[in-house]
Design a protein around this motif. Sequence first.
Motif, short mmCIF file in Angstrom:
data_model
loop_
_atom_site.label_atom_id
_atom_site.label_comp_id
_atom_site.label_asym_id
_atom_site.label_seq_id
_atom_site.Cartn_x
_atom_site.Cartn_y
_atom_site.Cartn_z
N LYS A 9 18.04 48.83 -54.55
CA LYS A 9 18.42 48.27 -53.39
C LYS A 9 18.65 46.56 -53.66
N SER A 10 17.81 45.90 -54.45
CA SER A 10 17.98 44.55 -54.74
C SER A 10 19.27 44.24 -55.46
N LEU A 11 19.64 45.13 -56.44
CA LEU A 11 20.96 44.82 -57.01
C LEU A 11 22.05 44.95 -56.52
N PHE A 12 21.76 46.08 -55.46
CA PHE A 12 23.06 46.52 -54.42
C PHE A 12 23.33 45.07 -53.43
N ALA A 13 22.02 44.70 -52.88
CA ALA A 13 22.24 43.65 -51.96
C ALA A 13 22.59 42.40 -52.54
N ALA A 14 22.32 42.20 -54.12
CA ALA A 14 22.98 40.80 -54.59
C ALA A 14 24.41 41.20 -54.75
N ALA A 15 24.80 42.55 -55.29
CA ALA A 15 26.41 42.59 -55.34
C ALA A 15 27.00 42.42 -54.09
N SER A 61 23.10 38.51 -48.97
CA SER A 61 22.28 39.24 -49.84
C SER A 61 20.88 39.44 -49.14
N THR A 62 20.32 38.35 -48.76
CA THR A 62 18.72 38.55 -48.18
C THR A 62 18.69 39.25 -46.87
N SER A 63 19.80 38.91 -46.10
CA SER A 63 19.71 39.50 -44.53
C SER A 63 20.08 41.27 -44.98
N PHE A 64 20.72 41.78 -45.73
CA PHE A 64 21.06 43.19 -46.15
C PHE A 64 19.90 43.43 -46.86
N TYR A 65 19.36 42.97 -47.80
CA TYR A 65 18.11 43.32 -48.35
C TYR A 65 17.09 43.64 -47.36
N LEU A 91 17.50 46.72 -45.67
CA LEU A 91 17.03 47.98 -46.68
C LEU A 91 15.72 48.08 -46.82
N GLU A 92 14.54 46.89 -46.13
CA GLU A 92 13.28 47.21 -46.41
C GLU A 92 12.91 46.88 -47.77
N GLY A 93 13.31 45.83 -48.22
CA GLY A 93 13.28 45.48 -49.69
C GLY A 93 12.07 44.27 -49.62
N THR A 94 11.21 44.22 -50.62
CA THR A 94 9.95 43.47 -50.78
C THR A 94 10.14 42.79 -51.89
N LYS A 95 10.85 43.03 -53.02
CA LYS A 95 10.99 42.16 -54.16
C LYS A 95 11.97 40.80 -54.02
N LYS A 127 13.19 38.93 -57.32
CA LYS A 127 14.03 39.76 -58.11
C LYS A 127 15.39 39.29 -57.45
N ASN A 128 15.36 39.56 -55.77
CA ASN A 128 16.50 39.61 -55.23
C ASN A 128 17.39 38.26 -55.30
N ILE A 129 16.42 37.25 -55.53
CA ILE A 129 17.05 35.57 -55.26
C ILE A 129 17.67 35.75 -56.98
N LEU A 130 16.85 35.99 -58.18
CA LEU A 130 17.36 35.84 -59.22
C LEU A 130 18.76 36.64 -59.48
N LEU A 131 18.80 37.84 -59.00
CA LEU A 131 19.83 38.70 -59.07
C LEU A 131 20.99 37.86 -58.27
N THR A 132 20.73 37.53 -57.33
CA THR A 132 21.99 37.25 -56.39
C THR A 132 22.59 35.93 -57.15
N GLY A 133 21.59 34.77 -57.33
CA GLY A 133 22.00 33.69 -58.08
C GLY A 133 22.82 33.75 -59.40
N GLY A 134 22.48 34.74 -60.26
CA GLY A 134 22.85 34.83 -61.76
C GLY A 134 23.83 36.17 -61.84
N LEU A 135 24.16 37.16 -60.51
CA LEU A 135 24.84 38.08 -60.82
C LEU A 135 26.39 37.78 -61.31
N HIS A 136 26.78 36.80 -60.70
CA HIS A 136 28.37 36.36 -61.04
C HIS A 136 28.39 35.21 -62.09
N ILE A 137 27.50 34.18 -61.77
CA ILE A 137 27.71 33.06 -62.50
C ILE A 137 27.05 33.09 -63.83
#
Length: 454
Positions: free
Chosen positions: A152-158, A208-212, A215-219, A222-232
């Motif tokens: 879920k975290s990777l999906f929201a970051a994407a 990313s955060t609103s969708f995460y 999806l009832e995410g709690t990590k 991890k979500n912040i790191l993936l969102t910030g670095g997934l593309h850049i």
Amino acid sequence: MDHRNQIIKTEYFLFNHYDFEFVHRNGTVVDIFLQVDPYYMVNVTDDIEADVVFTYSVKWFDTQQSHYKGMDKYTNYSSVPQANDIFGYSIANSSFTILILIVCLLIFYIRVLRKDISRYACDVEEAEMAGNQEETGWKNIHGDVFRFPKHKSLFAAALGSGTQLLVVMVAILVLGFTDLFLLHRPTVFVYALAIVYALTFANSGYTSTSFYHQLEGTKWTKNILLTGGLHIGPLFLVFIVNNIVGVFYESTAALPLGDIIEFSLLWVFLALPLLILGMVIGKNSASDFQAPCRTAKCPKEVPQPRWYKCVLPQMALAGIFSFSVIFLQTIEILNVVWGYTIYTSYGFMLIMLFLLLIMTALVSIVMTYFQLAAENHEWWWRSFFCGGSTGLYVYGYSIYHSFHLLEMNGFMQTTFFFGYMACLGYGIFLALGTVGFYASFLFVRYLYGSIKCD
């Protein structure tokens, strides 16, 4: 006389006089013209040493024309009939393809989907009275279709990165349409792109955060790191490698250390705070996920699909439809970026982007329906992959273009081309994958919201 035995001799001449004409306004050069004088040339056919004296003449002309107007001959496509033909054909071809797909979808909706919705909208008792003891097709998985996807975290970051890139694309094209990017100041485009990209990190963090949260995410870390670095992250890695190669070859393509520091400060003091701000707002303002169907406790087993219903064949089919919309445009962009062509028709490019988004959304909806009809409820990631597969086609065509249509060789050229084209294809994958998912998501909500589920 037998002309077949005649030997045609080719002669070579070297022009050794050049005429320069400078057009200036108040000491500022507006335009430059260069031509050779046909009366001054040396015959160099024979392979012998020769002393050649090169001469030139210079003429200055005063004008009241602004230096901005001096670039019109490069940007005025109305004077290039061939360019207008290409633009018109590309828009007509894309519009016709989309029209055909819309007509097919309307026919499919009228003849198949509406009938299914009407049949499935009946109560269970009415269905049993009609002899339908067991649900089949896409209604059979109503208890699993809104089951949250894996990773879920990777999906929201994407989705966050894809939304950010979509905003960047539209913003840059709109700014270009307003003639902000001038040919005599190419650095304006680079800095505008960097600033817009940094500002849109707020959008990335919020999405990313609103969708995460939905999806009832709690990590959250991890979500912040993936969102910030997934593309850049991949973009920065490719840039570092290419810049090192450029410095090693002493190329002007290598970015100076001062510019690298500027972009780094832009990321640290603008992009990163906006990313965190967007995440805080997204987490505090997000609502719970609202699904028209209750999710069952135990997921149903996904039936083994036929080979043509697997992920890769569907990605290949979905991508080729969307890529056909921008095929000619891709050729033009490659010639501009890696050749000597000048292209500034941002309005036309904005139209093509709009058509591409429509095609991606329509194709993703079709692929999602066929997947649900096969009782495969794992549509979240697949809709993203089918939408983003156009980026893979862009990168694949760039490989063909580099070997057959570009005259590039050497390690540095190869590294720059394949590295930055991989970043472009990856960015398109994220952006269009986001479009594919959201289009499928709206379709699935409408589909299951139209029936009565137990």
